[in-house]
Design an enzyme around this catalytic site. Structure first.
Site, PDB file in Angstrom:
ATOM      1  N   MET A  89       0.792  -1.232  -0.035  1.00 23.46           N
ATOM      2  CA  MET A  89       0.138  -0.006   0.036  1.00 23.46           C
ATOM      3  C   MET A  89       0.839   1.180  -0.056  1.00 23.46           C
ATOM      4  O   MET A  89       0.566   2.365  -0.624  1.00 23.46           O
ATOM      5  CB  MET A  89      -1.086   0.024   1.242  1.00 23.46           C
ATOM      6  CG  MET A  89      -1.967   1.191   1.108  1.00 23.46           C
ATOM      7  SD  MET A  89      -3.298   1.089   2.538  1.00 23.46           S
ATOM      8  CE  MET A  89      -4.059  -0.397   1.617  1.00 23.46           C
ATOM      9  N   LYS A  90       1.863   1.101   0.752  1.00 26.73           N
ATOM     10  CA  LYS A  90       2.882   2.523   0.929  1.00 26.73           C
ATOM     11  C   LYS A  90       3.365   2.770  -0.397  1.00 26.73           C
ATOM     12  O   LYS A  90       3.567   4.029  -0.688  1.00 26.73           O
ATOM     13  CB  LYS A  90       3.908   2.346   1.699  1.00 26.73           C
ATOM     14  CG  LYS A  90       4.596   3.385   2.108  1.00 26.73           C
ATOM     15  CD  LYS A  90       5.763   2.916   3.034  1.00 26.73           C
ATOM     16  CE  LYS A  90       6.705   4.219   3.455  1.00 26.73           C
ATOM     17  NZ  LYS A  90       7.855   4.118   4.606  1.00 26.73           N
ATOM     18  N   GLY A  91       3.774   1.699  -1.285  1.00 27.85           N
ATOM     19  CA  GLY A  91       4.190   1.928  -2.622  1.00 27.85           C
ATOM     20  C   GLY A  91       6.006   2.410  -2.425  1.00 27.85           C
ATOM     21  O   GLY A  91       6.597   1.928  -1.554  1.00 27.85           O
TER      22      GLY A  91
END
Length: 261
Positions: free
Chosen positions: A130-132
């Site tokens: 999700m953070k990427g």
């Protein structure tokens, strides 16, 4: 077909077309003046001139690491180079999700893992988590994607089996370890397993890693390859447009080009 005009190029150091390059390598000798001369002669034997050993440091017992500056007389015609590239009209986070909702009308299922004996997850985590990476959201954050990150040391057959169970649209294989071309060997084994499972040519198969590019991925049997500097949005845009093309919902202005040029 009109042949493109020549574009002759040389390396650029202090000034344009001076042919200066920087080399780094290790020789199995202890650090000494003799070792520096060996590095200089080695570079000259490769065809370089104006050789300068800029740095020499002990790498380990009986090993020395060198940084060398030298001049190359080699030129090439840049216009003659033809390399397959992944070309997709890049869309932002919100626009891409809206496109998925409008054209695909379901969540796109993606599985990813570092397969074989590779224990490094930094690449697959950057794309899927999700953070990427570098302020660019990973696929887990996209409402239009259902992403599954299986981590490292995943057998090729297990990744394929789990992806098939969820009717995955795409499978991402990350290969970080490259010593003795182990990434190529494992990638070929993955393709063999995909063919045996009947998903080759049906499910999107993507390859990523520090020594991977689109050309290599195509040669190994994948649909696309992503190398250093790839952001999650690059992969997301490619997958969306590839799925749309497969399902016949791609618009004329999508500018999708995943095959060799």
């Amino acid at each position: 077909m009109v042949k493109p005009s020549k574009q002759i190029i040389r390396p650029y150091g202090d000034r344009r077309d001076d042919g200066m390059v920087q080399l780094s390598f290790t020789l199995p000798v202890p650090l000494s003046e003799k070792a520096k001369e060996a590095a200089a002669q080695f570079t000259k034997k490769m065809g370089f001139t104006d050789v300068k050993v800029a740095a020499a440091e002990r790498a380990a017992d009986q090993y020395t690491f060198f940084v060398v500056y030298a001049r190359s007389n080699v030129t090439l015609d840049y216009a003659e180079i033809d390399v397959p590239e992944v070309v997709v009209r890049k869309m932002g986070f919100d626009d891409l999700n809206a496109l998925i909702k409008e054209k695909v009308r379901r969540r796109i299922v993606v599985f990813g893992a570092c397969t074989g004996t590779d224990t490094h997850t930094v690449g697959i985590d950057a794309i899927l988590n999700m953070k990427g990476y570098a302020g660019d959201y990973g696929l887990e954050r996209y409402p239009g994607f259902e992403a599954f990150n299986l981590g490292s040391q995943v057998p090729n057959e297990d990744l394929i089996k789990k992806a098939m169970a969820k009717h995955a649209d795409a499978i991402l294989v990350s290969q970080v370890v490259t010593q003795r071309d182990v990434h190529k060997d494992n990638s070929r084994q993955f393709i063999d397993a995909a063919k045996a499972a009947g998903i080759h040519g049906k499910t999107l198969l993507l390859l990523g890693g520090p020594r991977v590019d689109h050309k290599l991925a195509l040669e190994l049997g994948f649909d696309a390859g992503f190398g250093p500097g790839t952001k999650p949005s690059d992969v997301a845009n490619y997958i969306v447009h590839a799925v749309m093309k497969k399902e016949g919902t791609e618009s004329a202005d999508s500018h999708y080009q995943g095959e060799p040029t």
